[in-house]
Motif scaffolding. Structure first.
Motif: not given
Length: 978
Positions: A385-403
Motif C-alpha cells: 500500500a505504501q509503495r502503491s500510494l507512493t507510485e500513485i502520488e508520483r504518477r499523479a504529480q507527473a500527470n499534473e506536471q504533464r497536464y
C-alpha cells in the motif's frame, strides 16, 4: 526427629537440643549430628530449612574449627558442615527445590522461569552443590583402608552411612545438570558454554568412579541399589542426544528383601538336627538292633544306615542349595521387577510429560506461525500500500506536471491559431481588394478597346464620307494618334500595373495556401493534443479513482489498527489495575495478619524496645511518603504502576513490622502509654487496611488517601519518644571505679546470702520436723546451690572483664577504657546491681518461706529474676569478648550452671508447695450438704475478691513497669539524642 519436625512444623526442638550438645568437643558426635541434620533437610518438614538458616554462621565457625584437625573425623566434619551450609544456601536461593531434590521436568522448567539467565545461574549453583557432595565422597573413601573389608566394621559403617544421603542427592543433581545443559545449548552458542562442559566432564568422571566403587562395597549392597552412569558422557552439541539420556534411579529395597535374615544353612542345620532327634527317639522306643529286625529292608537290600544317612544328608543339602538359589532368584527377580516397574513408571511419566510439552509446543508453534503469517501479510500489505500510494502520488504529480505543460502548450497553440486566423482574414481582404482593382482595370481596358474600335469605325466611315475634310481629319487623326499614343502609354502602364497586381495576387495566393496548410497542420496537432489530453484526463481520473480506493482501504486498515491498539491499551490498563489490586490485596492481607498476631496470646510474651519501635516507625513514615508520590504519579500517568507496586509491598511490610513492634513495646511499657500505644497501633492498622482497600476499588483509587496512616505513625513515634529511657547521670571518669565497686558489692551480697542460707538451714534442722523439715531442706539446699553457681558466674565474669580490658585498652588505663566504652560499662554496672539485689531478695523470700510467713510463688519469682539478671550480666560481658576466649567459655558454662540451679530452685519450690497443699487438703467426709453449699458460696466470694485484687495488682504492676522502664534506661546506659 523427622516425625517431630512434621508434628511441630519446624525444628525448634531439634535445635534447642543440639545447642546443648558438645559438638565442638566430640568429632564423632559432630559427624553423626551432620548425618541426622542431612536427613532432616531431605525428609523433614519444609520449615526445617527456615529454622536452621539462623545457625548457618555457627556451622561455618564449627567447620573452620574442625578443619584445623588433619586426622580422624576432623576433616570429615569440616567438609560435611560445608556441604550442609551449601545445601541450605542452595535451597534458600531456589525455594522451588524440595529438600529431597525430587522434581519433574515441568517443575524444573518453572524453577528457571523460562529465562536462559536463570538456567545459566542455576547450573552454576548445581555444579557448586555437586562439587561439595563429591568432595565429601572422596574424603570419606580416602580416610578408609580399602584393602580391608572396612564396610563390615562398625567404624567403617559409621563413616559410610551418610554417603547414602549423598548418593541420593548426587543422582538428582546429575540428572538436572544434564537436562539444564541441553536446554542451555539450545539457547546459547557452544563457545559460551565451554566452561560448563569442561566442569561437567570432570564431575562426570568423579561421580562415575565413586558410584562404581560404592556399588562394590558390601555395606551398600544391603541398603541401596546404586545406579551406574553411562560409559561416555552426553554429547551436548547434539540435541537428539537428550532422548538417549537415562535418569539415574537410586532404589532402596524394602525391609522384606533385606539380606539381614538368617542364612539358608541355618535352616538346613535345623532340619538335620530335627531328623537326628527323631532317629534317637525311634531308637529309644523300638531299640537299635535293626540287623535282627525281619522288617529291616535296608539291610536285606544291601544298604546300610550310613549310606541312607549320607543320601538323606546329600538330598537335604541339594534341597537347601536349590532353596537358596530359588530365594536368591526370587529376590533378584523382585528387585529387577521393582526397578523395572519404577523405571517404567518414570518413563511413562516422562513420556506423558514430553507428549504434553510436545503438544503444548506444537500449539504454541502453530499459534506463533499463524501470528507470524498474519504479521507478514500485514507488513506486505502495508508495504504494498505504501509503495502503491507512493507510485500513485508520483504518477499523479507527473500527470499534473504533464497536464500543466500540455495546458500551457494548448494555450500557446490557441493563441497562434487566433493570430493565424487574424492574418488569414487580412490576406483574404487584401486579395479581395486586389481582385476588385484588377476587375476595374480590365473593365477600363475593355472600355478603351471598345472606344478604340468605335473610334476606328467612325474614322473609316468619316474617311469614306468626308474625303474633303481629309486634312481636318488628318489633323484630328494626328491628334487622335497622339491621344492614342497617350492612351496606349496609359494602357501599357495599366498592363504593367495589372501584371504587377497579378504577381502580387499570385504571391498572396501562395501565402494563403501556405497559411492554409499551416492552419490545417495546426488543427491536426490540436486534435492530436486534444486526444492525448483526453487520454491523460481519463488515465488521471482512473488513477485518482484507484488511489481513492486504496486510500480508503488504508484508512480502514488504519482504523482497525487504531481500534486494536485501543483494545490493547485498555487490556493493558485492566491488567495494570488487576496487578495493583492483587498487590494491594496481598498488602492488606499482610496488615490484617499483623493485626491478628497482635491479638494472638502467643504474642503476649514478645517484648521490644522504644528505639527499635522508633526506627521501624521512621522507615514506615518514609515509605508512606514515597508511596504517596508514587500514587500521585500513577494517577497522572497510568503507565507508572511499576513504581507504585514496590512501594506498596514495602509499605505493607513496614507497617506490619511497626504494628508488631509497637505491640511488643507495649508489653514492657507502663499501663497508660501501653494502652495508648496499643490503641494507636490498632488504629494505624485499620487505616492502612482502609487505604489498601480503597486502592483495590477502581472508583476509589483517585480518592485514596494515606495521610491518616502517616498521622497515626507520627503519634506512635511520639509515644516511642516518650518511652525512651533517660541516660545514667554518672561521670565517665568514675565509671571504672563504679564497676569494681559494684562487682565487689555483688560478690559480697552473694557471700552474705550464702551465709544466711546456711544459718537458716541450721535453724530449720534444729526446729522443724516431718514434711516441713523435708520441704525446707530441699528449698534451702537448692538456694545454696544457686548461690554457689552465681558466685562462680561472678568470678568468671570478672576474669572475662579483666581479659577484655587488657586486650582492648592498649596503652590506656582501665579507667580510660571504661570511660571510652561508657555504654558497655553502664550495662555491666546495671547487671551487677541486679544480680546482687536479686540474691538479697531471694534470701529474704526463702527466710519468710522457712518461717511460714512467705509464699512459694515469691520464691519462684525471685529465682527467675536472678536467672534473668545473670543472663543480663553474661550478655553484657559477652559483647566485647573474643568468641574463641577461654574465659568466655567458662562464663557460658557458669551461666548454664545458674540456669540449672534456678530450675532446681523452681522444681524444689513446686514440689514443696504440692506436699504442703496435699497435707492441708480439705476433708469433706464429715460435712453436710448445707455446709458444702456454704463453703461453695464463701469460695465464690473469695474468687470475686481475688479477681478484684488481681485487677488492682495489674494496675499496680503497670505503674511499677512504668517506673522500672524509666530506671532501666539508667541501668542499661541508654542515652537520649541531643
Amino acid at each position: 526427629c523427622i516425625l517431630g519436625t512434621h508434628h511441630e512444623k519446624g525444628a525448634q526442638t531439634f535445635w534447642s537440643v543440639v545447642n546443648r550438645l558438645p559438638l565442638s568437643g566430640n568429632a564423632v558426635l559432630c559427624w553423626k549430628f551432620c548425618h541426622v541434620f542431612h536427613k532432616l533437610l531431605r525428609d523433614g518438614h519444609s520449615n526445617v530449612l527456615k529454622d536452621s538458616v539462623r545457625y548457618k554462621n555457627e556451622l561455618s565457625d564449627m567447620s573452620r574449627m574442625w578443619g584445623h584437625l588433619s586426622e580422624g573425623y576432623g576433616q570429615l566434619c569440616s567438609i560435611y558442615l560445608k556441604l550442609l551450609r551449601t545445601k541450605m544456601e542452595f535451597h534458600t536461593k531456589n525455594p522451588r527445590f524440595p529438600g529431597n531434590l525430587q522434581m519433574s521436568d515441568r517443575q524444573l522448567d518453572e524453577a528457571g522461569e523460562n529465562d536462559v539467565n536463570n538456567f545459566f545461574q542455576l547450573t552454576v549453583e548445581m555444579f557448586d552443590y555437586l562439587e561439595c557432595e563429591l568432595n565429601l565422597f572422596q574424603t570419606v573413601f580416602s580416610s578408609l583402608d580399602m584393602s580391608r573389608s572396612v564396610s563390615v566394621t562398625a567404624a567403617g559403617q559409621c563413616r559410610l552411612a551418610p554417603l547414602i544421603q549423598v548418593i541420593l542427592d548426587c543422582s538428582h543433581l546429575y540428572d538436572y545438570t544434564v537436562k539444564l545443559l541441553f536446554k542451555l545449548h539450545s539457547c546459547l552458542p557452544a563457545d559460551t558454554l565451554q566452561g560448563h562442559r569442561d566442569r561437567f566432564l570432570e564431575q562426570f568422571r568423579k561421580l562415575k568412579d565413586l558410584f562404581y566403587r560404592s556399588s562394590n562395597l558390601q555395606y551398600f549392597k544391603r541398603l541401596i541399589q546404586i545406579p551406574q552412569l553411562p560409559e561416555n558422557p552426553p554429547n551436548f552439541l547434539r540435541a537428539s542426544a537428550l532422548s538417549e539420556h537415562i535418569s539415574p534411579v537410586v532404589v532402596i529395597p524394602a525391609e522384606a528383601s533385606s539380606p539381614d535374615s538368617e542364612p539358608i544353612t541355618d535352616l538346613v542345620e535345623m532340619d538335620t538336627a530335627s531328623q537326628s532327634l527323631f532317629d534317637n527317639k525311634f531308637d529309644d522306643i523300638f531299640g537299635s538292633s535293626f540287623s535282627c529286625d525281619p522288617f529291616n529292608f535296608n539291610s536285606q537290600n544291601g544298604m546300610s544306615k550310613d549310606d541312607k544317612d549320607r543320601l538323606i544328608e546329600q538330598l537335604y543339602g541339594e534341597i537347601a542349595a536349590l532353596k537358596e538359589e530359588l530365594e536368591n532368584f526370587k529376590a533378584e527377580s523382585e528387585r529387577g521387577a521393582v526397578q523395572l516397574r519404577g523405571r517404567a513408571s518414570e518413563l511413562e511419566a516422562e513420556l506423558a510429560e514430553q507428549q504434553h510439552l510436545k503438544q503444548q509446543a506444537q500449539d504454541e508453534s502453530e499459534f506463533l506461525r499463524t501470528e507470524l503469517e498474519e504479521l507478514k501479510k500485514q507488513r506486505e500489505d502495508t508495504e504494498k500500500a505504501q509503495r502503491s500510494l507512493t507510485e500513485i502520488e508520483r504518477r499523479a504529480q507527473a500527470n499534473e506536471q504533464r497536464y500543466s505543460k500540455l495546458k500551457e502548450k494548448y494555450s500557446e497553440l490557441v493563441q497562434n491559431h487566433a493570430d493565424l486566423l487574424r492574418k488569414n482574414a487580412e490576406v483574404t481582404k487584401q486579395i479581395t481588394v486586389a481582385r476588385q482593382a484588377q476587375g476595374d482595370v480590365e473593365r477600363e481596358k475593355k472600355e478603351l478597346e471598345d472606344s478604340f474600335q468605335r473610334v476606328s469605325e467612325q474614322a473609316q466611315r468619316k474617311s469614306q464620307e468626308q474625303a474633303e475634310v481629309l486634312e481636318t481629319l488628318k489633323r484630328e487623326l494626328a491628334a487622335s494618334r497622339q491621344e492614342l499614343q497617350v492612351v496606349q502609354g496609359t494602357l501599357e502602364s495599366s498592363t504593367q500595373a495589372g501584371a504587377e497586381q497579378n504577381t502580387r495576387i499570385a504571391s498572396l495566393e501562395q501565402e494563403r495556401d501556405r497559411l492554409s496548410r499551416a492552419a490545417e497542420q495546426h488543427r491536426d496537432e490540436m486534435a492530436a493534443l486534444q486526444a492525448e489530453l483526453q487520454q491523460l484526463q481519463d488515465t488521471l481520473s482512473h488513477e485518482q479513482e484507484s488511489s481513492r480506493t486504496e486510500l480508503e482501504m488504508l484508512q480502514t486498515q488504519l482504523r482497525d489498527k487504531e481500534s486494536t491498539e485501543r483494545a490493547l491499551q485498555q487490556r493493558l490498563a485492566e491488567e495494570q489495575l488487576s496487578l495493583l489490586q492483587g498487590t494491594a490485596r496481598e498488602a492488606e492481607r499482610m496488615v490484617q495478619d499483623a493485626l491478628a498476631r497482635m491479638e494472638d496470646p502467643a504474642h503476649v510474651s514478645c517484648t521490644g524496645s522504644a528505639d527499635c519501635l522508633l526506627s521501624r516507625t521512621l522507615a514506615a513514615s518514609e515509605c508512606a511518603e514515597r508511596l504517596r508520590d508514587a500514587h500521585s504519579k500513577y494517577l497522572s500517568d497510568g503507565a507508572a504502576v511499576g513504581s507504585l507496586l514496590p512501594c506498596l509491598a514495602l509499605f505493607a511490610h513496614l507497617v506490619s513490622d511497626t504494628l508488631l513492634q509497637g505491640s511488643a513495646t507495649s508489653h514492657v511499657a507502663p499501663v497508660e502509654p501501653a494502652d495508648r500505644l496499643l490503641e494507636l497501633c490498632k488504629q494505624c492498622g485499620s487505616e492502612a487496611v482502609s487505604y489498601l482497600s480503597a486502592l483495590q476499588d477502581p472508583g476509589m483509587v483517585a480518592s485514596a488517601d494515606g495521610s491518616l496512616v502517616t498521622a497515626c505513625l507520627g503519634q506512635i513515634s511520639a509515644i516511642g519518644e516518650e518511652l525512651r529511657p533517660r541516660g545514667l547521670d554518672v561521670k565517665q571518669e568514675e565509671l571504672g571505679d563504679l564497676v569494681d565497686k559494684e562487682m565487689a558489692a555483688t560478690a559480697a551480697a552473694i557471700e552474705t546470702a550464702s551465709a544466711r542460707i546456711e544459718e537458716m538451714l541450721s535453724k530449720a534442722r534444729a526446729g522443724d520436723t516431718g514434711v516441713k523439715l523435708e520441704v525446707n531442706e530441699r528449698i534451702l539446699g537448692s538456694c545454696t546451690g544457686l548461690m554457689q553457681a552465681i558466685h562462680v558466674l561472678v568470678l568468671a565474669s570478672k576474669d572475662l572483664q579483666r581479659e577484655i580490658v587488657e586486650s582492648g585498652r592498649g596503652a590506656a588505663s582501665p579507667k580510660e577504657f571504661y570511660a571510652k566504652n561508657s555504654r558497655w560499662t553502664e550495662g555491666l554496672i546495671s547487671a551487677s546491681k541486679a544480680v546482687g539485689w536479686g540474691a538479697t531478695v531471694m534470701v529474704d523470700a526463702a527466710d519468710l518461706v522457712v518461717q511460714g510467713k512467705g509464699t512459694f510463688e515469691e520464691l519462684m519469682v525471685c529465682s527467675r529474676e536472678i536467672a534473668a539478671s545473670t543472663a543480663q550480666l553474661v550478655a553484657a560481658s559477652k559483647v566485647k569478648a573474643d568468641k574463641d576466649s577461654t574465659n568466655l567459655c567458662k562464663l557460658q558454662q557458669a551461666s548454664r550452671g545458674v540456669n540449672q540451679a534456678t530450675a532446681s530452685v523452681v522444681a524444689s519450690t513446686k514440689a514443696g508447695k504440692s506436699q504442703v497443699e496435699e497435707k492441708d487438703s480439705m476433708d469433706f467426709s464429715s460435712m453436710t450438704l448445707t455446709q458444702i453449699k456454704r463453703q461453695e458460696m464463701d469460695s465464690q466470694v473469695r474468687v470475686l475478691e481475688l479477681e478484684n485484687q488481681l485487677q488492682k495488682e495489674r494496675q499496680k504492676l503497670g505503674e511499677l513497669r512504668k517506673k522500672h522502664y524509666e530506671l532501666a534506661g539508667v541501668a542499661e546506659g541508654w542515652e537520649e539524642d541531643g
